[in-house]
Design a protein around this motif. Sequence first.
Motif, PDB file in Angstrom:
ATOM      1  N   TYR A 111     -13.263 -52.650  34.525  1.00 32.66           N
ATOM      2  CA  TYR A 111     -13.318 -51.264  34.038  1.00 32.66           C
ATOM      3  C   TYR A 111     -14.516 -51.000  33.130  1.00 32.66           C
ATOM      4  CZ  TYR A 111      -8.558 -51.316  35.800  1.00 32.66           C
ATOM      5  OH  TYR A 111      -7.468 -51.451  36.600  1.00 32.66           O
ATOM      6  N   GLY A 112     -15.176 -52.035  32.648  1.00 27.82           N
ATOM      7  CA  GLY A 112     -16.339 -51.862  31.787  1.00 27.82           C
ATOM      8  C   GLY A 112     -15.993 -51.261  30.435  1.00 27.82           C
ATOM      9  N   ASP A 113     -14.809 -51.583  29.921  1.00 32.57           N
ATOM     10  CA  ASP A 113     -14.329 -51.009  28.659  1.00 32.57           C
ATOM     11  C   ASP A 113     -14.048 -52.135  27.662  1.00 32.57           C
ATOM     12  OD1 ASP A 113     -13.261 -49.500  26.656  1.00 32.57           O
ATOM     13  OD2 ASP A 113     -11.590 -48.703  27.824  1.00 32.57           O
ATOM     14  N   PRO A 114     -14.675 -52.098  26.478  1.00 34.30           N
ATOM     15  CA  PRO A 114     -14.379 -53.137  25.484  1.00 34.30           C
ATOM     16  C   PRO A 114     -12.947 -53.093  24.970  1.00 34.30           C
ATOM     17  CG  PRO A 114     -16.157 -51.689  24.718  1.00 34.30           C
ATOM     18  CD  PRO A 114     -15.743 -51.217  26.068  1.00 34.30           C
ATOM     19  N   VAL A 115     -12.278 -51.946  25.052  1.00 34.00           N
ATOM     20  CA  VAL A 115     -10.891 -51.841  24.584  1.00 34.00           C
ATOM     21  C   VAL A 115      -9.977 -52.681  25.485  1.00 34.00           C
ATOM     22  CG1 VAL A 115      -9.013 -50.250  24.030  1.00 34.00           C
ATOM     23  CG2 VAL A 115     -11.359 -49.557  23.639  1.00 34.00           C
ATOM     24  N   VAL A 116     -10.304 -52.737  26.779  1.00 35.85           N
ATOM     25  CA  VAL A 116      -9.531 -53.579  27.701  1.00 35.85           C
ATOM     26  C   VAL A 116      -9.680 -55.044  27.299  1.00 35.85           C
ATOM     27  CG1 VAL A 116      -9.330 -54.363  30.090  1.00 35.85           C
ATOM     28  CG2 VAL A 116      -9.661 -51.943  29.609  1.00 35.85           C
ATOM     29  N   THR A 117     -10.896 -55.443  26.938  1.00 40.95           N
ATOM     30  CA  THR A 117     -11.114 -56.823  26.498  1.00 40.95           C
ATOM     31  C   THR A 117     -10.340 -57.114  25.222  1.00 40.95           C
ATOM     32  OG1 THR A 117     -13.319 -56.725  27.451  1.00 40.95           O
ATOM     33  CG2 THR A 117     -12.879 -58.540  25.968  1.00 40.95           C
ATOM     34  N   MET A 118     -10.290 -56.152  24.303  1.00 44.23           N
ATOM     35  CA  MET A 118      -9.504 -56.334  23.082  1.00 44.23           C
ATOM     36  C   MET A 118      -8.016 -56.502  23.426  1.00 44.23           C
ATOM     37  SD  MET A 118     -11.491 -53.645  20.567  1.00 44.23           S
ATOM     38  CE  MET A 118     -10.005 -53.129  19.795  1.00 44.23           C
ATOM     39  N   PHE A 119      -7.539 -55.716  24.394  1.00 46.19           N
ATOM     40  CA  PHE A 119      -6.149 -55.817  24.835  1.00 46.19           C
ATOM     41  C   PHE A 119      -5.877 -57.202  25.408  1.00 46.19           C
ATOM     42  CE2 PHE A 119      -2.529 -55.168  27.636  1.00 46.19           C
ATOM     43  CZ  PHE A 119      -1.708 -54.357  26.881  1.00 46.19           C
ATOM     44  N   VAL A 120      -6.795 -57.687  26.253  1.00 47.89           N
ATOM     45  CA  VAL A 120      -6.639 -59.009  26.861  1.00 47.89           C
ATOM     46  C   VAL A 120      -6.700 -60.098  25.789  1.00 47.89           C
ATOM     47  CG1 VAL A 120      -7.726 -60.667  28.432  1.00 47.89           C
ATOM     48  CG2 VAL A 120      -7.428 -58.291  29.131  1.00 47.89           C
ATOM     49  N   ASN A 121      -7.557 -59.921  24.778  1.00 52.44           N
ATOM     50  CA  ASN A 121      -7.622 -60.893  23.690  1.00 52.44           C
ATOM     51  C   ASN A 121      -6.298 -60.968  22.938  1.00 52.44           C
ATOM     52  OD1 ASN A 121     -10.248 -61.504  24.306  1.00 52.44           O
ATOM     53  ND2 ASN A 121     -11.140 -60.260  22.684  1.00 52.44           N
ATOM     54  N   ASN A 122      -5.630 -59.823  22.759  1.00 56.82           N
ATOM     55  CA  ASN A 122      -4.311 -59.826  22.122  1.00 56.82           C
ATOM     56  C   ASN A 122      -3.262 -60.455  23.033  1.00 56.82           C
ATOM     57  OD1 ASN A 122      -4.443 -58.603  19.466  1.00 56.82           O
ATOM     58  ND2 ASN A 122      -5.123 -56.758  20.518  1.00 56.82           N
ATOM     59  N   LEU A 123      -3.448 -60.314  24.332  1.00 56.96           N
ATOM     60  CA  LEU A 123      -2.517 -60.837  25.326  1.00 56.96           C
ATOM     61  C   LEU A 123      -2.627 -62.354  25.469  1.00 56.96           C
ATOM     62  CD1 LEU A 123      -0.584 -59.815  27.610  1.00 56.96           C
ATOM     63  CD2 LEU A 123      -2.586 -59.729  29.075  1.00 56.96           C
ATOM     64  N   MET A 124      -3.797 -62.883  25.176  1.00 56.33           N
ATOM     65  CA  MET A 124      -4.118 -64.289  25.418  1.00 56.33           C
ATOM     66  C   MET A 124      -3.281 -65.230  24.560  1.00 56.33           C
ATOM     67  SD  MET A 124      -7.915 -65.966  25.134  1.00 56.33           S
ATOM     68  CE  MET A 124      -8.242 -65.159  23.599  1.00 56.33           C
ATOM     69  N   TRP A 125      -2.885 -66.361  25.198  1.00 49.34           N
ATOM     70  CA  TRP A 125      -2.167 -67.425  24.515  1.00 49.34           C
ATOM     71  C   TRP A 125      -2.910 -68.731  24.709  1.00 49.34           C
ATOM     72  CZ3 TRP A 125       3.691 -66.506  25.719  1.00 49.34           C
ATOM     73  CH2 TRP A 125       4.348 -66.120  24.549  1.00 49.34           C
ATOM     74  N   ASN A 126      -3.063 -69.510  23.647  1.00 50.43           N
ATOM     75  CA  ASN A 126      -3.686 -70.837  23.704  1.00 50.43           C
ATOM     76  C   ASN A 126      -5.097 -70.810  24.284  1.00 50.43           C
ATOM     77  OD1 ASN A 126      -1.374 -71.990  22.627  1.00 50.43           O
ATOM     78  ND2 ASN A 126      -0.482 -72.385  24.642  1.00 50.43           N
ATOM     79  N   GLY A 127      -5.827 -69.745  24.078  1.00 45.93           N
ATOM     80  CA  GLY A 127      -7.208 -69.672  24.532  1.00 45.93           C
ATOM     81  C   GLY A 127      -7.388 -69.505  26.023  1.00 45.93           C
ATOM     82  N   LYS A 128      -6.350 -69.167  26.754  1.00 43.30           N
ATOM     83  CA  LYS A 128      -6.418 -69.026  28.213  1.00 43.30           C
ATOM     84  C   LYS A 128      -6.810 -67.592  28.572  1.00 43.30           C
ATOM     85  CE  LYS A 128      -4.539 -73.134  28.976  1.00 43.30           C
ATOM     86  NZ  LYS A 128      -5.171 -74.206  29.706  1.00 43.30           N
ATOM     87  N   TYR A 141      -4.876 -57.715  35.052  1.00 44.82           N
ATOM     88  CA  TYR A 141      -5.306 -57.054  36.290  1.00 44.82           C
ATOM     89  C   TYR A 141      -4.180 -56.996  37.321  1.00 44.82           C
ATOM     90  CZ  TYR A 141     -10.115 -57.094  34.587  1.00 44.82           C
ATOM     91  OH  TYR A 141     -11.257 -56.892  33.852  1.00 44.82           O
ATOM     92  N   ASP A 142      -3.331 -58.028  37.366  1.00 41.10           N
ATOM     93  CA  ASP A 142      -2.158 -57.978  38.253  1.00 41.10           C
ATOM     94  C   ASP A 142      -1.226 -56.846  37.836  1.00 41.10           C
ATOM     95  OD1 ASP A 142      -3.131 -60.105  39.663  1.00 41.10           O
ATOM     96  OD2 ASP A 142      -1.760 -61.591  38.788  1.00 41.10           O
ATOM     97  N   ALA A 143      -1.027 -56.691  36.525  1.00 37.90           N
ATOM     98  CA  ALA A 143      -0.182 -55.601  36.026  1.00 37.90           C
ATOM     99  C   ALA A 143      -0.797 -54.245  36.378  1.00 37.90           C
ATOM    100  CB  ALA A 143      -0.004 -55.718  34.521  1.00 37.90           C
ATOM    101  N   MET A 144      -2.123 -54.139  36.264  1.00 35.46           N
ATOM    102  CA  MET A 144      -2.788 -52.870  36.601  1.00 35.46           C
ATOM    103  C   MET A 144      -2.672 -52.571  38.100  1.00 35.46           C
ATOM    104  SD  MET A 144      -3.701 -51.650  33.790  1.00 35.46           S
ATOM    105  CE  MET A 144      -5.053 -50.521  33.746  1.00 35.46           C
ATOM    106  N   ASP A 145      -2.695 -53.603  38.941  1.00 31.19           N
ATOM    107  CA  ASP A 145      -2.505 -53.396  40.384  1.00 31.19           C
ATOM    108  C   ASP A 145      -1.093 -52.900  40.680  1.00 31.19           C
ATOM    109  OD1 ASP A 145      -5.099 -54.209  40.878  1.00 31.19           O
ATOM    110  OD2 ASP A 145      -4.537 -56.297  41.317  1.00 31.19           O
ATOM    111  N   ILE A 146      -0.100 -53.446  39.972  1.00 37.76           N
ATOM    112  CA  ILE A 146       1.283 -52.982  40.139  1.00 37.76           C
ATOM    113  C   ILE A 146       1.412 -51.526  39.706  1.00 37.76           C
ATOM    114  CG2 ILE A 146       3.656 -53.289  39.324  1.00 37.76           C
ATOM    115  CD1 ILE A 146       2.983 -56.326  39.103  1.00 37.76           C
ATOM    116  N   VAL A 147       0.780 -51.179  38.578  1.00 35.31           N
ATOM    117  CA  VAL A 147       0.817 -49.792  38.094  1.00 35.31           C
ATOM    118  C   VAL A 147       0.135 -48.875  39.105  1.00 35.31           C
ATOM    119  CG1 VAL A 147      -0.041 -48.238  36.289  1.00 35.31           C
ATOM    120  CG2 VAL A 147       0.952 -50.413  35.649  1.00 35.31           C
ATOM    121  N   GLU A 148      -0.983 -49.321  39.677  1.00 37.65           N
ATOM    122  CA  GLU A 148      -1.731 -48.523  40.655  1.00 37.65           C
ATOM    123  C   GLU A 148      -0.860 -48.181  41.863  1.00 37.65           C
ATOM    124  OE1 GLU A 148      -4.987 -46.452  41.334  1.00 37.65           O
ATOM    125  OE2 GLU A 148      -5.489 -48.212  40.131  1.00 37.65           O
TER     126      GLU A 148
END
Length: 155
Positions: A17-34, A43-50
Amino acid sequence: MRKRKPKMRIVEPDPRYGDPVVTMFVNNLMWNGKKGLAFKLFYDAMDIVEDKVEESAYDTWKKALDTAMPQVEVRSRRIGGATFQIPTEIHPKRKVATGMKWIIKFARQRNGKTFAEKLAAEIMAASKGEGAAVKRKEDTHRMAESNRAFAHFRV
């Protein structure tokens, strides 16, 4: 203050999406540096929403984030032996971070098979003004409204 303010880190935009806010969201989502796994789950969740929503998944996610962001919060302050809950405005960056954390937290608590399905369900619910993240926001606003009498103690 003894130290100067730290420099704000620049967050790179995400690949899809080219959005830094998405990256911030993913950084909050991340566990153990993965981070790769976190991006895949998002992205799988966004495909389900789509698949389930008429508008684009990105717009639905933005709407969900706006709906879940609190405008005010209560802070505890001790005055003369009594502790008061004082309603205060929230800094814009803290609003966004709090909204993200609530969506992720309540997505993890949801029932569902995979985390992508849970996150997609929470995003769709929040975009409609439902869901646990929006309920938390409304509870926070209600608490701030009921303690409005103590707003004059604000610092």
